[in-house]
Design a protein around this motif. Sequence first.
Motif, PDB file in Angstrom:
ATOM      1  N   GLU A  44      47.950  28.348   5.238  1.00  0.00           N
ATOM      2  CA  GLU A  44      47.996  27.455   6.240  1.00  0.00           C
ATOM      3  C   GLU A  44      48.299  27.817   7.460  1.00  0.00           C
ATOM      4  O   GLU A  44      47.454  27.694   8.255  1.00  0.00           O
ATOM      5  CB  GLU A  44      48.995  26.271   5.725  1.00  0.00           C
ATOM      6  N   VAL A  45      49.161  28.460   7.758  1.00  0.00           N
ATOM      7  CA  VAL A  45      49.617  29.052   8.880  1.00  0.00           C
ATOM      8  C   VAL A  45      48.740  30.006   9.441  1.00  0.00           C
ATOM      9  O   VAL A  45      48.331  29.911  10.584  1.00  0.00           O
ATOM     10  CB  VAL A  45      50.985  29.815   8.968  1.00  0.00           C
ATOM     11  N   LEU A  46      48.379  31.021   8.723  1.00  0.00           N
ATOM     12  CA  LEU A  46      47.393  31.911   8.813  1.00  0.00           C
ATOM     13  C   LEU A  46      46.134  31.478   9.448  1.00  0.00           C
ATOM     14  O   LEU A  46      45.591  31.879  10.389  1.00  0.00           O
ATOM     15  CB  LEU A  46      46.907  32.979   7.589  1.00  0.00           C
ATOM     16  N   VAL A  47      45.370  30.478   8.577  1.00  0.00           N
ATOM     17  CA  VAL A  47      44.223  29.935   9.160  1.00  0.00           C
ATOM     18  C   VAL A  47      44.475  29.100  10.474  1.00  0.00           C
ATOM     19  O   VAL A  47      43.644  29.278  11.369  1.00  0.00           O
ATOM     20  CB  VAL A  47      43.577  29.051   8.184  1.00  0.00           C
ATOM     21  N   GLN A  48      45.348  28.213  10.437  1.00  0.00           N
ATOM     22  CA  GLN A  48      45.726  27.494  11.761  1.00  0.00           C
ATOM     23  C   GLN A  48      46.136  28.218  12.926  1.00  0.00           C
ATOM     24  O   GLN A  48      45.353  28.135  13.910  1.00  0.00           O
ATOM     25  CB  GLN A  48      46.977  26.686  11.543  1.00  0.00           C
ATOM     26  N   TYR A  49      46.685  29.617  13.047  1.00  0.00           N
ATOM     27  CA  TYR A  49      47.023  30.197  14.131  1.00  0.00           C
ATOM     28  C   TYR A  49      46.285  31.498  14.197  1.00  0.00           C
ATOM     29  O   TYR A  49      46.372  32.446  14.936  1.00  0.00           O
ATOM     30  CB  TYR A  49      48.508  30.613  14.203  1.00  0.00           C
ATOM     31  N   PHE A  50      45.195  31.639  13.341  1.00  0.00           N
ATOM     32  CA  PHE A  50      44.595  33.005  13.111  1.00  0.00           C
ATOM     33  C   PHE A  50      43.941  33.292  14.524  1.00  0.00           C
ATOM     34  O   PHE A  50      44.219  34.559  15.062  1.00  0.00           O
ATOM     35  CB  PHE A  50      43.406  32.655  12.134  1.00  0.00           C
TER      36      PHE A  50
END
Lengths: 226, 244
Positions: free
Chosen positions: A5-11
């Motif tokens: 989730e974090v990876l996708v959101q802040y990619f």
Amino acid sequence: MVFVEVLVQYFPSFCIALGETVKLTAISLICATVLGVIFGLFKVSGIPLLKMIANLYIDIIRGTPLMVQVMIIFYGLSQVLRPYGFSWGDIGGNFTAGAVTLSLNAGAYMAEIIRGGIEAVDKGQMEAARSLGLPYGKAMSKVILPQAFRTMLPSIINQFIISMKDTSLISVIGIRELTQNGKIIAANSASRVMAIWLVVAAFYLVVCTVLSKVAVLVERKVSYGK
Amino acid sequence: MENKKILVKNLKKNFGSLEVLKKISLEVAEGEVVCLIGPSGSGKSTFLRCLNRLEKITAGEVNVDGHPISDPNININRVRENIGMVFQHFNLFPHLTVRENITLAPVELKKMDKENASKKAVELLERVGLADKADSYPGQLSGGQKQRVAIARALAMNPDIMLFDEPTSALDPEMVGEVLEVMKQLAADGMTMVVVTHEMGFAREVADRVIFMDDGYIVEEGTPEELFGNPKEERTISFLNKVL
């Protein structure tokens, strides 16, 4: 999976930060290699003054922490040199200050690696080259350094990886590289702090792995006649 | 003077407080083959290395091919181009092929372009019997082959003088012959040679003059017949008794 989730959101923001990290690493390592060759050659030159200069440089850098060095160079120099019209802002701001610091820092370690590599080459190689009439500089660049490079390579790669990770310390002067980016995101999203730092770690891990793989390729390329 | 290739007068060499060479004087004529023999530590190799200034000269005069080597202001690189040297441990450049080992100096010093240097390298390799090894790396050669390549490398600069520093001492016994053969050929072609050697057979057969050194002095010199057949000095006799 909070991590994903974090990876996708802040990619996107991590990709920009990764770019800063890579840029900082690449520029610093190129400069550090140049510094390392110069001061490494100073150390093996047999000329007392040059040797002294190299020793002073290496001792100072190795005897102080990187984070203190970057403080001195960014904040300290700004203060001292401001009356003379100097400002980091005119020449690329904190990124330049960070690159200068990291270059000087890695350069000192590289100098030691290069000195060691040169000294590990059999003395007879220099003698054979000189006996053919080659001047010192040519003998060094055509005969000694290529051989030294081969023995130095693992240590150089090691230093590259260390310097890459050291860019995280440079975040202290506010460059938005991976670590600084993590700090900023974590500050706004405290409940996912573990996932955020794991994402940061994963980015470093990927870059290091790529570097190591490249190193293996280079090492294979420079092995001769074996 | 005209045909004196090497002129050494009162040469002294110290390593710190240790006197390695004590007043050595020697002349070598053009085309002459001089062999230096003597116990280890007698200063033979140091003497040889003073002739192209791989060792700094402490005192005295060394004149090679009309160039005062002992003068610190001369362009030593220029003089060295004309003095080939072959080392005990070959000292081939392991990161370069045999061909590149030979062409490095002529190309870097702009004596020849790459193409001509390469042609010359193959000629030289033919001369030492290794034409098929041009693209091998030194690590793939035997000791004897390495030393023959080293000789070819030294010859690539077209030197007038060749210095040999125990060229066969590091070789397996069965490889000594092939290297000596190349050296004999070189001597027969009229090369001026100074050879530090333990090969008494070679000295006897090829040398015009044999010099026995001990403890930093030239103790005795003469033709091989004189020196091996009728040595005069006590130290020469005792040395020859040990090695022959």
